[in-house]
Motif scaffolding. Structure first.
Motif, PDB file in Angstrom:
ATOM      1  N   ALA A   1       0.813  -0.949  -0.506  1.00 37.07           N
ATOM      2  CA  ALA A   1       0.106   0.594   0.091  1.00 37.07           C
ATOM      3  C   ALA A   1       0.932   1.260  -0.356  1.00 37.07           C
ATOM      4  N   SER A   2       1.973   0.761   0.364  1.00 38.26           N
ATOM      5  CA  SER A   2       3.059   2.064   0.909  1.00 38.26           C
ATOM      6  C   SER A   2       3.441   2.867  -0.529  1.00 38.26           C
ATOM      7  N   THR A   3       4.424   1.529  -1.071  1.00 33.94           N
ATOM      8  CA  THR A   3       4.107   1.691  -2.449  1.00 33.94           C
ATOM      9  C   THR A   3       3.776   2.328  -3.562  1.00 33.94           C
ATOM     10  N   GLU A   4       2.697   2.029  -3.406  1.00 34.04           N
ATOM     11  CA  GLU A   4       1.563   2.126  -4.201  1.00 34.04           C
ATOM     12  C   GLU A   4       0.898   3.813  -4.049  1.00 34.04           C
ATOM     13  N   ALA A   5       0.638   4.362  -2.990  1.00 38.08           N
ATOM     14  CA  ALA A   5       0.522   5.621  -2.556  1.00 38.08           C
ATOM     15  C   ALA A   5       1.852   6.163  -2.993  1.00 38.08           C
ATOM     16  N   VAL A   6       3.190   6.325  -2.977  1.00 36.32           N
ATOM     17  CA  VAL A   6       3.461   7.102  -3.450  1.00 36.32           C
ATOM     18  C   VAL A   6       4.045   7.446  -4.743  1.00 36.32           C
ATOM     19  N   ARG A   7       3.514   5.601  -5.795  1.00 36.47           N
ATOM     20  CA  ARG A   7       3.088   5.637  -7.189  1.00 36.47           C
ATOM     21  C   ARG A   7       2.455   6.885  -7.678  1.00 36.47           C
ATOM     22  N   ARG A   8       1.431   6.993  -7.206  1.00 36.80           N
ATOM     23  CA  ARG A   8       0.172   8.321  -7.338  1.00 36.80           C
ATOM     24  C   ARG A   8       0.396   9.169  -6.740  1.00 36.80           C
ATOM     25  N   ALA A   9       0.905   8.898  -5.985  1.00 37.76           N
ATOM     26  CA  ALA A   9       1.237  10.552  -5.614  1.00 37.76           C
ATOM     27  C   ALA A   9       2.393  11.140  -6.688  1.00 37.76           C
ATOM     28  N   ALA A  10       3.700  10.777  -6.641  1.00 36.53           N
ATOM     29  CA  ALA A  10       4.215  11.197  -8.006  1.00 36.53           C
ATOM     30  C   ALA A  10       3.588  11.624  -9.036  1.00 36.53           C
ATOM     31  N   THR A  11       2.702  10.418  -9.901  1.00 37.67           N
ATOM     32  CA  THR A  11       1.942  10.212 -11.089  1.00 37.67           C
ATOM     33  C   THR A  11       0.915  11.874 -11.080  1.00 37.67           C
ATOM     34  N   LEU A  12       0.374  12.187 -10.113  1.00 39.81           N
ATOM     35  CA  LEU A  12      -0.084  13.435  -9.918  1.00 39.81           C
ATOM     36  C   LEU A  12       0.903  15.110 -10.006  1.00 39.81           C
ATOM     37  N   VAL A  13       1.844  15.617  -9.087  1.00 41.93           N
ATOM     38  CA  VAL A  13       2.593  15.915  -9.146  1.00 41.93           C
ATOM     39  C   VAL A  13       3.321  16.185 -10.822  1.00 41.93           C
ATOM     40  N   ASP A  14       4.164  15.279 -11.274  1.00 41.23           N
ATOM     41  CA  ASP A  14       3.882  15.000 -12.720  1.00 41.23           C
ATOM     42  C   ASP A  14       3.026  15.687 -13.593  1.00 41.23           C
ATOM     43  N   ALA A  15       1.968  15.751 -12.983  1.00 40.97           N
ATOM     44  CA  ALA A  15       0.582  15.724 -14.581  1.00 40.97           C
ATOM     45  C   ALA A  15       1.200  17.051 -14.569  1.00 40.97           C
ATOM     46  N   VAL A  16       1.700  18.179 -13.474  1.00 44.73           N
ATOM     47  CA  VAL A  16       1.322  19.563 -13.131  1.00 44.73           C
ATOM     48  C   VAL A  16       1.942  19.837 -13.964  1.00 44.73           C
ATOM     49  N   GLU A  17       3.241  19.626 -14.232  1.00 41.24           N
ATOM     50  CA  GLU A  17       4.030  20.034 -15.608  1.00 41.24           C
ATOM     51  C   GLU A  17       3.331  19.618 -16.306  1.00 41.24           C
ATOM     52  N   THR A  18       3.317  18.520 -17.026  1.00 40.47           N
ATOM     53  CA  THR A  18       2.251  17.951 -17.966  1.00 40.47           C
ATOM     54  C   THR A  18       1.406  19.292 -18.604  1.00 40.47           C
ATOM     55  N   PHE A  19       0.397  19.359 -17.708  1.00 41.74           N
ATOM     56  CA  PHE A  19      -0.103  19.493 -18.019  1.00 41.74           C
ATOM     57  C   PHE A  19       0.151  21.278 -18.908  1.00 41.74           C
ATOM     58  N   GLU A  20       1.267  21.902 -17.718  1.00 42.10           N
ATOM     59  CA  GLU A  20       1.634  23.168 -18.681  1.00 42.10           C
ATOM     60  C   GLU A  20       2.369  23.118 -20.204  1.00 42.10           C
ATOM     61  N   ILE A  21       2.859  22.445 -20.644  1.00 42.71           N
ATOM     62  CA  ILE A  21       3.365  21.523 -21.590  1.00 42.71           C
ATOM     63  C   ILE A  21       2.275  21.423 -22.618  1.00 42.71           C
ATOM     64  N   GLU A  22       1.573  20.642 -22.166  1.00 41.87           N
ATOM     65  CA  GLU A  22       0.749  20.212 -23.261  1.00 41.87           C
ATOM     66  C   GLU A  22      -0.218  21.279 -23.757  1.00 41.87           C
ATOM     67  N   ALA A  23      -0.483  22.013 -22.565  1.00 42.42           N
ATOM     68  CA  ALA A  23      -1.170  23.205 -22.737  1.00 42.42           C
ATOM     69  C   ALA A  23      -0.411  24.410 -24.104  1.00 42.42           C
ATOM     70  N   LEU A  24       0.615  24.397 -24.185  1.00 39.78           N
ATOM     71  CA  LEU A  24       1.297  25.564 -25.222  1.00 39.78           C
ATOM     72  C   LEU A  24       1.661  24.951 -26.324  1.00 39.78           C
ATOM     73  N   ARG A  25       1.291  23.141 -25.745  1.00 39.57           N
ATOM     74  CA  ARG A  25       1.229  22.734 -27.361  1.00 39.57           C
ATOM     75  C   ARG A  25       0.083  22.519 -28.140  1.00 39.57           C
ATOM     76  N   ALA A  26      -0.571  22.873 -27.266  1.00 43.82           N
ATOM     77  CA  ALA A  26      -2.082  22.410 -27.630  1.00 43.82           C
ATOM     78  C   ALA A  26      -2.463  23.967 -28.267  1.00 43.82           C
ATOM     79  N   GLU A  27      -1.590  25.122 -27.385  1.00 45.13           N
ATOM     80  CA  GLU A  27      -2.296  27.020 -28.040  1.00 45.13           C
ATOM     81  C   GLU A  27      -1.658  26.988 -29.401  1.00 45.13           C
ATOM     82  N   ALA A  28      -0.275  26.335 -29.998  1.00 50.49           N
ATOM     83  CA  ALA A  28       0.138  26.559 -30.974  1.00 50.49           C
ATOM     84  C   ALA A  28       0.019  25.720 -32.141  1.00 50.49           C
ATOM     85  N   THR A  29      -0.748  24.408 -31.818  1.00 53.75           N
ATOM     86  CA  THR A  29      -1.721  23.658 -32.805  1.00 53.75           C
ATOM     87  C   THR A  29      -2.703  24.245 -32.946  1.00 53.75           C
TER      88      THR A  29
END
Length: 450
Positions: free
Chosen positions: A206-234
């Motif tokens: 349970a602890s290892t799965e919780a850490v994995r999911r938390a990392a995915t959520l934090v990474d998604a914030v940075e990914t959103f900014e990059i993908e949003a800029l790419r979407a605007e250009a497209t």
């Protein structure tokens, strides 16, 4: 000659005896190997239960019990091979083959069950290392949470609330997951020290799965900014292409589909926010792409239609009427001569009637009673009507062939004797047959040329 056959039989007997001896050696070796494997697996089961608890090791324990039960049969068969009662070679051969089979099955089963536990056991033995890694990962992710919150605040000033719904709660959810992961790691550590290995392993997972999911959520914030800029250009490029496509489409033949597609693209373009207004680039990009693709498809269909003229409505109606007439004639001829008609003519008629029903279904109404057939359905309707007419014509030809083959050879097509004016009988029955035959055939011909 007798000596030759005798020598050959001796050779065959010697070869069979050698095979039996080899099988007996294999049976003895398999018994020893399987018995040793049972003893080894019993030790491995004890170690696995110490590391994992009784739950995860249930399959191995049940397999070991099944193997012990079946190996009793193998040892009993081997005992029969060496008791005081004489055995035939066939009996020995059968028992030894069964012994080998049982032993190989036992080892394969134990291999499968122990292999399934290898990874969980290794993981359990590395529990202290994994717990330390969970705590280190949690600390590293906690350090990134303030930056993630600052990124969301910055993006909220640029993008709409609908767009930010994807990530605005990520830092809070990530913090909750990290707290849960740290707590689960502590539980795993305490349970392991208390000897409650099964509970410790569950908490560790349970602890290892919780850490994995938390990392995915934090990474998604940075990914959103990059993908949003790419979407605007497209989106900017798609907007320019769409305006050009609308200008081209306005010069194309305006079918209803093209007109609707142009309106959809124009509506999508009009829905774009003004400069400086918070936007959702992902939604606008998806909508404009769909509208643009639909416009391209409508223009392609219109160009294809222009290159292939659409049959006039009257031609389609005439084709359907002609198909119905030919189908009616074939149906009447076959119905009037049922005893003479073979399978080929009946099959063509049945197929023609099936296609005729499909034509009505395709048009959604009775084609003969339809007052109009839209342009999208005319070409297919004419093709189906022609198919009906062709099949009905084939059915009529095959039916006529069957009728000609079945008619007596001394009768004319009108039913009269094949004799000239100067001879032959002129009985009332022959005359009546000729009149009736003429009436039937005449009605058929009238129907054909109607």
């Amino acid at each position: 000659m007798a000596g030759f056959w005798g020598a050959r039989k001796r050779e065959e007997k010697a070869a069979l005896e050698a095979q039996d001896a080899d099988l007996a050696r294999r049976a003895r070796s398999a018994l020893v190997s399987a018995d040793e494997r049972i003893r080894l697996t019993t030790d491995e089961l004890a170690f696995a239960e110490a590391e994992l608890g009784p739950g995860p090791t249930k399959d191995l324990r049940e397999a070991l019990e099944a193997v012990r039960t079946h190996m009793q049969e193998a040892f009993h068969l081997h005992q029969l091979n060496h008791d005081e009662i004489p055995d035939t070679p066939e009996e020995l051969r059968t028992r030894n083959a069964r012994i080998v089979q049982l032993c190989e099955w036992a080892e394969d089963l134990l291999d499968d069950r122990t292999a399934a536990l290898a990874e969980p056991i290794a993981r359990a033995r590395r529990a202290p290392e994994i717990i330390a890694g969970v705590r280190a990962d949690a600390a590293r992710l906690r350090a990134r949470l303030p930056e993630a919150r600052a990124t969301i605040d910055r993006l909220s000033a640029r993008y709409s609330a609908d767009a930010m719904k994807q990530i605005e709660a990520n830092p809070a959810e990530g913090e909750q997951l990290l707290s849960f992961a740290e707590h689960s790691a502590s539980v795993a550590e305490r349970r392991r020290d208390a000897g409650q290995r099964e509970q410790a392993n569950l908490a560790l997972e349970a602890s290892t799965e919780a850490v994995r999911r938390a990392a995915t959520l934090v990474d998604a914030v940075e990914t959103f900014e990059i993908e949003a800029l790419r979407a605007e250009a497209t989106l900017a490029a798609i907007v320019e292409d769409s305006r050009g496509d609308v200008a081209v489409a306005l010069k194309e033949p305006h079918t209803p589909a093209v007109s609707k597609a142009i309106a959809d693209v124009q509506e999508a373009l009009a829905g774009l926010p003004a400069p400086g207004v918070n936007t959702d680039p992902f939604t606008h990009l998806s909508r404009l792409r769909e509208a643009n693709s639909a416009l391209d498809a409508a223009i392609a269909a219109a160009r294809e239609r222009a290159a292939r003229p659409i049959p006039p409505l009257e031609h389609v109606r005439h084709a359907i009427d002609d198909a119905d007439r030919q189908l009616a004639v074939a149906r009447d001829v076959i119905a009037g001569h049922r005893g003479w008609i073979g399978a080929d003519a009946r099959t063509r008629l049945a197929e023609a009637e099936r296609v005729r029903v499909d034509l009505d279904r395709y048009l959604g109404t009775s084609a003969a009673a339809a007052t109009a057939i839209d342009e999208d359905h005319r070409e297919q309707s004419m093709a189906m009507a022609r198919r009906v007419a062709f099949l009905a014509g084939e059915a009529l030809q095959l039916a006529q062939r069957d009728i000609d083959a079945a008619r007596p050879q001394d009768m004319t097509p009108w039913g009269a004797p094949q004799q000239g004016w100067g001879g032959g009988r002129r009985g009332g029955g022959d005359l009546m047959g000729g009149i009736l035959g003429g009436l039937v055939i005449g009605s058929i011909l009238d129907g054909i040329f109607d």
